[in-house]
Design a protein around this motif. Structure first.
Motif, PDB file in Angstrom:
ATOM      1  N   ALA A 163       9.511  17.153  -0.289  1.00 55.18           N
ATOM      2  CA  ALA A 163       8.663  15.977  -0.092  1.00 55.18           C
ATOM      3  C   ALA A 163       8.331  15.304  -1.421  1.00 55.18           C
ATOM      4  CB  ALA A 163       7.385  16.375   0.636  1.00 55.18           C
ATOM      5  N   ILE A 164       8.041  16.111  -2.431  1.00 51.89           N
ATOM      6  CA  ILE A 164       7.781  15.541  -3.764  1.00 51.89           C
ATOM      7  C   ILE A 164       9.018  14.823  -4.284  1.00 51.89           C
ATOM      8  CG2 ILE A 164       7.288  16.141  -6.163  1.00 51.89           C
ATOM      9  CD1 ILE A 164       5.555  18.435  -5.100  1.00 51.89           C
TER      10      ILE A 164
ATOM     11  N   GLY B  72      13.113   6.164   1.692  1.00 53.13           N
ATOM     12  CA  GLY B  72      13.120   7.494   1.102  1.00 53.13           C
ATOM     13  C   GLY B  72      14.118   8.398   1.800  1.00 53.13           C
ATOM     14  N   PHE B  73      14.841   9.200   1.044  1.00 56.19           N
ATOM     15  CA  PHE B  73      15.809  10.096   1.683  1.00 56.19           C
ATOM     16  C   PHE B  73      16.093  11.357   0.879  1.00 56.19           C
ATOM     17  CE2 PHE B  73      18.269   7.287  -1.007  1.00 56.19           C
ATOM     18  CZ  PHE B  73      19.223   8.094  -1.580  1.00 56.19           C
ATOM     19  N   SER B  74      16.059  11.310  -0.429  1.00 55.96           N
ATOM     20  CA  SER B  74      16.398  12.506  -1.203  1.00 55.96           C
ATOM     21  C   SER B  74      15.337  13.582  -0.992  1.00 55.96           C
ATOM     22  CB  SER B  74      16.478  12.158  -2.692  1.00 55.96           C
ATOM     23  OG  SER B  74      17.599  11.350  -2.944  1.00 55.96           O
ATOM     24  N   PRO B  75      15.764  14.859  -1.017  1.00 54.78           N
ATOM     25  CA  PRO B  75      17.043  15.397  -1.477  1.00 54.78           C
ATOM     26  C   PRO B  75      18.144  15.448  -0.428  1.00 54.78           C
ATOM     27  CG  PRO B  75      15.584  17.197  -0.959  1.00 54.78           C
ATOM     28  CD  PRO B  75      14.806  15.936  -0.707  1.00 54.78           C
ATOM     29  N   TYR B  76      17.924  14.841   0.745  1.00 54.77           N
ATOM     30  CA  TYR B  76      18.949  14.867   1.791  1.00 54.77           C
ATOM     31  C   TYR B  76      19.825  13.620   1.672  1.00 54.77           C
ATOM     32  CZ  TYR B  76      16.168  18.712   3.474  1.00 54.77           C
ATOM     33  OH  TYR B  76      15.501  19.907   3.554  1.00 54.77           O
ATOM     34  N   THR B  77      20.808  13.505   2.541  1.00 57.44           N
ATOM     35  CA  THR B  77      21.829  12.483   2.371  1.00 57.44           C
ATOM     36  C   THR B  77      21.424  11.125   2.910  1.00 57.44           C
ATOM     37  OG1 THR B  77      22.848  13.173   4.467  1.00 57.44           O
ATOM     38  CG2 THR B  77      23.690  14.175   2.438  1.00 57.44           C
TER      39      THR B  77
ATOM     40  N   ALA C 258      11.944  17.189   7.688  1.00 58.45           N
ATOM     41  CA  ALA C 258      10.513  17.227   7.362  1.00 58.45           C
ATOM     42  C   ALA C 258       9.672  17.528   8.605  1.00 58.45           C
ATOM     43  CB  ALA C 258      10.083  15.904   6.734  1.00 58.45           C
ATOM     44  N   THR C 259      10.023  16.944   9.743  1.00 64.79           N
ATOM     45  CA  THR C 259       9.267  17.236  10.968  1.00 64.79           C
ATOM     46  C   THR C 259       9.475  18.683  11.399  1.00 64.79           C
ATOM     47  OG1 THR C 259      11.100  16.313  12.276  1.00 64.79           O
ATOM     48  CG2 THR C 259       9.244  14.861  11.817  1.00 64.79           C
ATOM     49  N   MET C 260      10.685  19.204  11.215  1.00 66.76           N
ATOM     50  CA  MET C 260      10.921  20.614  11.540  1.00 66.76           C
ATOM     51  C   MET C 260      10.109  21.530  10.626  1.00 66.76           C
ATOM     52  SD  MET C 260      14.943  21.009  12.613  1.00 66.76           S
ATOM     53  CE  MET C 260      15.742  19.923  11.432  1.00 66.76           C
ATOM     54  N   MET C 261       9.969  21.158   9.357  1.00 65.88           N
ATOM     55  CA  MET C 261       9.167  21.955   8.441  1.00 65.88           C
ATOM     56  C   MET C 261       7.688  21.941   8.837  1.00 65.88           C
ATOM     57  SD  MET C 261      11.178  23.368   6.257  1.00 65.88           S
ATOM     58  CE  MET C 261      12.272  23.524   7.654  1.00 65.88           C
ATOM     59  N   LEU C 262       7.226  20.806   9.356  1.00 69.55           N
ATOM     60  CA  LEU C 262       5.845  20.763   9.851  1.00 69.55           C
ATOM     61  C   LEU C 262       5.680  21.673  11.068  1.00 69.55           C
ATOM     62  CD1 LEU C 262       4.929  16.980   9.487  1.00 69.55           C
ATOM     63  CD2 LEU C 262       4.134  18.900   8.105  1.00 69.55           C
TER      64      LEU C 262
ATOM     65  N   PRO D 228       4.625  16.207   3.337  1.00 70.48           N
ATOM     66  CA  PRO D 228       5.677  15.897   4.304  1.00 70.48           C
ATOM     67  C   PRO D 228       5.390  14.636   5.115  1.00 70.48           C
ATOM     68  CG  PRO D 228       5.222  18.248   4.329  1.00 70.48           C
ATOM     69  CD  PRO D 228       4.177  17.618   3.474  1.00 70.48           C
ATOM     70  N   LEU D 229       4.134  14.394   5.460  1.00 72.44           N
ATOM     71  CA  LEU D 229       3.796  13.178   6.192  1.00 72.44           C
ATOM     72  C   LEU D 229       4.107  11.934   5.359  1.00 72.44           C
ATOM     73  CD1 LEU D 229       0.443  13.848   8.102  1.00 72.44           C
ATOM     74  CD2 LEU D 229       2.734  13.541   9.045  1.00 72.44           C
ATOM     75  N   VAL D 230       3.757  11.972   4.090  1.00 69.14           N
ATOM     76  CA  VAL D 230       4.065  10.839   3.200  1.00 69.14           C
ATOM     77  C   VAL D 230       5.575  10.653   3.101  1.00 69.14           C
ATOM     78  CG1 VAL D 230       3.904   9.979   0.834  1.00 69.14           C
ATOM     79  CG2 VAL D 230       1.928  11.098   1.888  1.00 69.14           C
ATOM     80  N   ALA D 231       6.300  11.752   2.981  1.00 65.45           N
ATOM     81  CA  ALA D 231       7.764  11.662   2.882  1.00 65.45           C
ATOM     82  C   ALA D 231       8.361  11.053   4.148  1.00 65.45           C
ATOM     83  CB  ALA D 231       8.357  13.042   2.619  1.00 65.45           C
TER      84      ALA D 231
END
Length: 496
Positions: A156-157, A198-203, A212-216, A237-240
């Motif tokens: 997220a950072i 926003g997308f990094s570090p993913y493609t 990010a939603t799965m991590m939540l 994660p919400l901000v991301a």
């Protein structure tokens, strides 16, 4: 040797034994360290997109192949050591059928390389759902969950920092300037905006939002974490997700919240769950219908991206009729553009599987999701609910987008579902027994007298097997403590 030295050495030996017990509870000889492969994947998956962008040629390919080689190696060891017996039979059967039918559809692909690439992207990640519950023990689940949450904070950072750089970040990654003949990366922008999503570090943004939603979901199914800690770790994660501007991510958050509230209601008032789910489903269907009506009928220009998604779904459905057994492995989805300019681009992983490998594969995929979701709902513990929470958080994403064609997203989904299977397996199925039920069996006002220490029945009555069974099913001991020594140890392992 002094007494102090002996004490220090004994302390070190004891500490080493405890560390080894946590890392390899079954010992090295019994391959108890296989779970470290899953732990390694937790670090490799988020780094896959950005690291591959900075590496060149074969080095980028080799880094991307780490997760695939690791998973295949673990799967082979799971088969050879017999650990596959630890996995629920329905999961093994459905996953192996999906993976095998995917291989069969390679017969319709003229290029072996393209077929192998397609199988690697679309079908290989399914094996993680077998490997994860095969190699994990109950004590590993809280450790892995903690690692996933920490890695999610770092991701997220990364999303926030790289988004703040704007177009400069796309030049750093080599996306800009766009090479001649390459399509413009329109998915990285919202229509009419020059600020990248926003997308990094993913493609890509949608993939980033899905993970990010799965991590939540992992965070909010931690049974012993305090509410203030969960709330604090939710912020980044919400901000991301907000910066990705992903509608599927926003809907995933709503469904995740609904799933968690439903589970809480089910625990408190089981009879209210279906009413809540019915209201949520009706509201969701009404909202989507109204949105589509306004977009397609009233304006038709309100949301070009949505129009593209819906048109893609409608245009590709006829392929299910003309190619019911599949069009060809590796010939469908954005990844197929690496090998063919006439690839079928479809905006759904369900349709991707159906068009690529046949309608039966799509149906098996749906059955697998239902089985996992139902198992999560029936789980006794909150971390056993993880599969249902993760599926709720991501189902919109892979239903309207081919996000599961990206390895880091698919691996994350199946590993987390496997962790939930392990937690549910340790906790047992949910069979709540009301106190009134116990009273109806043994009587409300005639407690069984027991010996002071052993808990054995006094001579004037035989031990009540029914009472012990009911108490065990509800997780309560006769003396008011929870479960047996074994269940207490299991609860202690879930300290994360």
């Amino acid at each position: 040797m002094t007494a102090a030295t002996t004490v220090v050495q004994a302390g070190r030996a004891a500490l080493g034994a405890r560390v080894m017990s946590a890392i390899a509870p079954h010992g090295w000889s019994r391959l108890g360290v296989l779970w470290l492969g899953i732990l390694l994947l937790a670090f490799v998956l988020p780094a896959n997109g950005v690291t591959s962008a900075f590496l060149q040629g074969s080095a980028a390919t080799a880094f991307g192949a780490i997760k695939d080689a690791l998973l295949l190696g673990l799967f082979i060891l799971v088969i050879l050591t017999g650990r596959i017996r630890r996995v629920p039979v329905p999961i093994v059967v459905i996953v192996l059928m999906i993976v095998s039918l995917g291989l069969v559809s390679g017969a319709w692909t003229s290029s072996f390389t393209q077929a192998a690439y397609g199988w690697r992207n679309d079908f290989l990640p399914f094996l993680a759902l077998i490997v994860t519950p095969a190699v994990l023990d109950r004590r590993h689940v809280p450790i892995l969950a903690t690692v996933f949450v920490v890695v999610a904070q770092i991701a997220a950072i990364t999303t926030i920092v790289t988004w703040s750089q704007g177009l400069k970040w796309l030049f750093t990654l080599g996306v800009f300037p766009v090479p001649e003949g390459e399509p413009f990366p329109s998915s990285l922008f919202v229509a009419g905006s020059i600020v990248p999503r926003g997308f990094s570090p993913y493609t890509a943004p949608n993939e980033s939002a899905a993970v990010a939603t799965m991590m939540l979901a992992v965070l909010w199914t931690r049974p012993r974490w305090p509410l203030w800690l969960k709330a604090g770790l939710t912020v980044l994660p919400l901000v991301a997700i907000y910066l990705t501007q992903s509608r599927s991510g926003y809907l995933g958050l709503a469904l995740l919240a609904a799933a968690l509230v439903s589970w809480a209601i089910f625990r408190a008032r089981p009879e209210m769950t279906w009413a809540f789910l019915t209201i949520m489903a009706a509201a969701g269907i009404a909202g989507i219908t109204l949105y589509l009506f306004i977009d397609k009928v009233v304006s038709h220009i309100a949301d070009p991206s949505l129009i593209g998604h819906s048109d893609s779904l409608l245009e590709n459905i006829p392929f299910l009729i003309t190619h019911p057994f599949g069009y060809g492995l590796g010939m469908v989805g954005p990844r197929a553009l690496n090998y063919s300019s006439d690839a079928i681009l479809v905006e759904s992983f369900f349709l991707l599987l159906a068009i690529e490998s046949g309608i039966l594969v799509m149906l098996l995929f749906g059955v697998l999701l239902v089985y996992l979701f139902q198992g999560g709902v029936r789980a006794r513990t909150l971390d056993g609910f993880l599969p249902a929470a993760v599926i709720a958080a991501s189902v919109v994403s892979f239903t309207v987008l081919p996000t599961l064609q990206e390895g880091p997203v698919a691996y994350t989904l199946w590993i987390l579902c496997g962790m939930g299977v392990v937690a549910a397996r340790a906790g047992g199925p949910s069979r709540p027994v009301a106190r009134s039920a116990i009273e109806r069996v043994d009587g409300p006002s005639t407690p069984m007298p027991t010996a002071p220490e052993t808990g054995a029945a006094t001579p004037d009555g035989a031990p009540s097997r029914r009472r012990r069974a009911l108490a065990g099913a509800s997780g309560e001991g006769d003396d008011g403590r929870r479960g047996s020594r074994r269940s207490l140890r299991g609860a202690g392992d879930d300290g994360a």
